[in-house]
Design an enzyme around this catalytic site. Structure first.
Site, PDB file in Angstrom:
ATOM      1  N   TRP A 133       0.846  -1.196   0.000  1.00  0.00           N
ATOM      2  CA  TRP A 133       0.000   0.000   0.000  1.00  0.00           C
ATOM      3  C   TRP A 133       0.881   1.246   0.000  1.00  0.00           C
ATOM      4  O   TRP A 133       1.866   1.332   0.731  1.00  0.00           O
ATOM      5  CB  TRP A 133      -0.900  -0.030   1.233  1.00  0.00           C
ATOM      6  CG  TRP A 133      -1.802   1.149   1.385  1.00  0.00           C
ATOM      7  CD1 TRP A 133      -2.579   1.715   0.412  1.00  0.00           C
ATOM      8  CD2 TRP A 133      -2.040   1.892   2.584  1.00  0.00           C
ATOM      9  NE1 TRP A 133      -3.289   2.775   0.949  1.00  0.00           N
ATOM     10  CE2 TRP A 133      -2.966   2.905   2.263  1.00  0.00           C
ATOM     11  CE3 TRP A 133      -1.550   1.796   3.883  1.00  0.00           C
ATOM     12  CZ2 TRP A 133      -3.415   3.816   3.214  1.00  0.00           C
ATOM     13  CZ3 TRP A 133      -1.997   2.695   4.822  1.00  0.00           C
ATOM     14  CH2 TRP A 133      -2.921   3.693   4.483  1.00  0.00           C
ATOM     15  N   ASP A 214      -0.987  -5.486   9.261  1.00  0.00           N
ATOM     16  CA  ASP A 214      -1.938  -4.446   8.890  1.00  0.00           C
ATOM     17  C   ASP A 214      -3.231  -5.110   8.422  1.00  0.00           C
ATOM     18  O   ASP A 214      -3.275  -5.735   7.353  1.00  0.00           O
ATOM     19  CB  ASP A 214      -1.359  -3.569   7.774  1.00  0.00           C
ATOM     20  CG  ASP A 214      -2.276  -2.408   7.408  1.00  0.00           C
ATOM     21  OD1 ASP A 214      -3.295  -2.206   8.094  1.00  0.00           O
ATOM     22  OD2 ASP A 214      -1.978  -1.711   6.414  1.00  0.00           O
ATOM     23  N   LYS A 249     -13.299   0.218   6.015  1.00  0.00           N
ATOM     24  CA  LYS A 249     -13.942  -0.557   4.957  1.00  0.00           C
ATOM     25  C   LYS A 249     -15.083  -1.415   5.497  1.00  0.00           C
ATOM     26  O   LYS A 249     -16.197  -1.375   4.978  1.00  0.00           O
ATOM     27  CB  LYS A 249     -12.908  -1.441   4.259  1.00  0.00           C
ATOM     28  CG  LYS A 249     -11.684  -0.701   3.728  1.00  0.00           C
ATOM     29  CD  LYS A 249     -12.035   0.380   2.732  1.00  0.00           C
ATOM     30  CE  LYS A 249     -10.797   0.925   2.019  1.00  0.00           C
ATOM     31  NZ  LYS A 249      -9.820   1.592   2.897  1.00  0.00           N
TER      32      LYS A 249
END
Length: 400
Positions: A133, A214, A249
């Site tokens: 990311w 993560d 999310k």
């Protein structure tokens, strides 16, 4: 009047993804397609508020009597609820009180505080599979850690090159840190298998390196339980670990910035020590976390009816993304692309990475109005029945 303090500053270019969103908004073509920004979307291009979130929010607003600060660890019950959600009440580390969490401003806040805790503990660098990311690097570097890339994904084969990755992992030692994606890898969508995760933790146990996980898309891969495998095994097998968790999310709380940093300690006392440092570091960064998102999540996870409704909505969202993957692959086959895009149905979560160059993504955007990041990452939520043929047509023109 001279300005000696700021006179040498140079213009900072905008974040690539934010710049892509701005370019999309400025594009006047009616048939443009946004596969860039990483948010859930319905087929009509909306990112709605989840009903469970709306219901929890209404209840909170109706009963709110103060705007006083939250405590440093976050909304009452938030940390315990996130730990229970990710690990389950029966997890050995939970039974031994080796797990503790603080609320942070989104997953980014968790990553930053976790990186600073690693730096405070003596870490100088952190290793991460490439690509990763885009915000991982600046977050880690801002905490003073050098980011060292390990080979992870073979873009030509559209798959993880696990032998190359493990070759890097097996060189790590007790002074090193490995950053892992808990599930639904961003940007590739290519997840480690459980057996591969086990092999990584075998190395961590024998070599003594630290693990920072993560977890930004919990529930978007296979299920809440299946997506928690890495975090649960880390807590079961390793003496200590850090886990960053995002509610952006899976609760649709993007703008509310609700996240958590979870400490796995070698015992209950060690977990308390880790959390004491986490709250100390938070105090020096943002002092107290924002209240609204954390209170919503805590409310949902402590209310049986809201929790069941939320899980049902999350299941629907995950199913929609899986359906979009299947739709894109099916359409590609129907349009004579053979198995070229079949890898997309073997991946999980919001994203996949097309095997295209930066220059080809420019052509996608300029000629076809199809917006994706420069590394070929596409948000599968942007695929739907009304645009899938246009996407495949653009791919055939640009990349075949």
């Amino acid at each position: 009047m001279s300005d000696p303090m700021f006179s040498d500053l140079k213009l900072v270019q905008p974040d690539a993804i934010l710049g892509l969103s701005a370019a999309f908004r400025a594009d006047t073509r009616e048939d443009k397609i946004d596969l860039g920004v990483g948010v859930f979307r319905t087929p009509d291009n909306r990112t709605p508020v989840m009903q469970a979130v709306a219901d929890a929010q209404n209840q909170l607003v109706e009963n709110e009597t103060t705007k006083v600060y939250l405590p440093p660890e976050g909304a009452p019950g938030f940390g315990e609820a996130i730990v229970d959600l990710l690990f389950g009440a029966g997890h050995p580390a939970a039974k031994d009180a080796r797990l503790a969490a603080i609320q942070t401003p989104g997953g980014c806040g968790a990553l930053r505080i976790g990186a600073e805790l690693l730096a405070r503990s003596g870490a100088k660098s952190i290793h991460v599979g490439e690509p990763t990311w885009a915000n991982h690097k600046p977050l880690m570097q801002a905490a003073g850690l050098e980011v060292i890339a390990l080979p992870f994904y073979n873009k030509e084969k559209c798959a993880i090159d696990f032998d190359d990755f493990m070759g890097g992992v097996e060189r790590l030692g007790k002074d090193n840190v490995l950053l892992l994606h808990g599930c639904c890898h961003n940007p590739t969508g290519a997840d480690l298998t459980n057996a591969q995760i086990d092999a990584i933790f075998d190395a961590a146990e024998s070599q003594g390196f630290a693990v920072f996980i993560d977890t930004a898309y919990h529930g978007f891969g296979e299920s809440l339980d299946a997506d928690a495998y890495m975090a649960r095994e880390a807590a079961r097998r390793l003496p200590s670990a850090l886990i960053a968790y995002s509610c952006s999310k899976n609760f649709g709380l993007y703008r509310e910035r609700a996240g958590a940093l979870i400490a796995v300690g070698r015992d209950a006392e060690h977990a308390k020590i880790m959390v004491s440092h986490m709250t100390s570091l938070a105090r020096g960064n943002y002092s107290m976390p924002p209240a609204h998102g954390g209170l919503i999540v805590s409310k949902i996870l402590h209310d049986d009816s809201l929790r069941a409704a939320w899980k049902n909505e999350l299941d629907h969202m995950r199913g929609a993304v899986i359906g979009n993957r299947e739709l894109l692959v099916k359409t590609a086959r129907e349009m004579q692309l053979g198995d070229r895009l079949d890898f997309i149905t073997r991946q999980r979560g919001m994203f996949s990475m097309l095997p295209v160059t930066k220059e080809q993504t420019d052509v996608f955007r300029e000629k076809h109005g199809v917006y994706m990041t420069g590394n070929g990452r596409i948000n599968m939520c942007g695929v739907n029945t009304s645009n899938v043929e246009a996407i495949v047509t653009a791919y055939k023109d640009v990349a075949v």
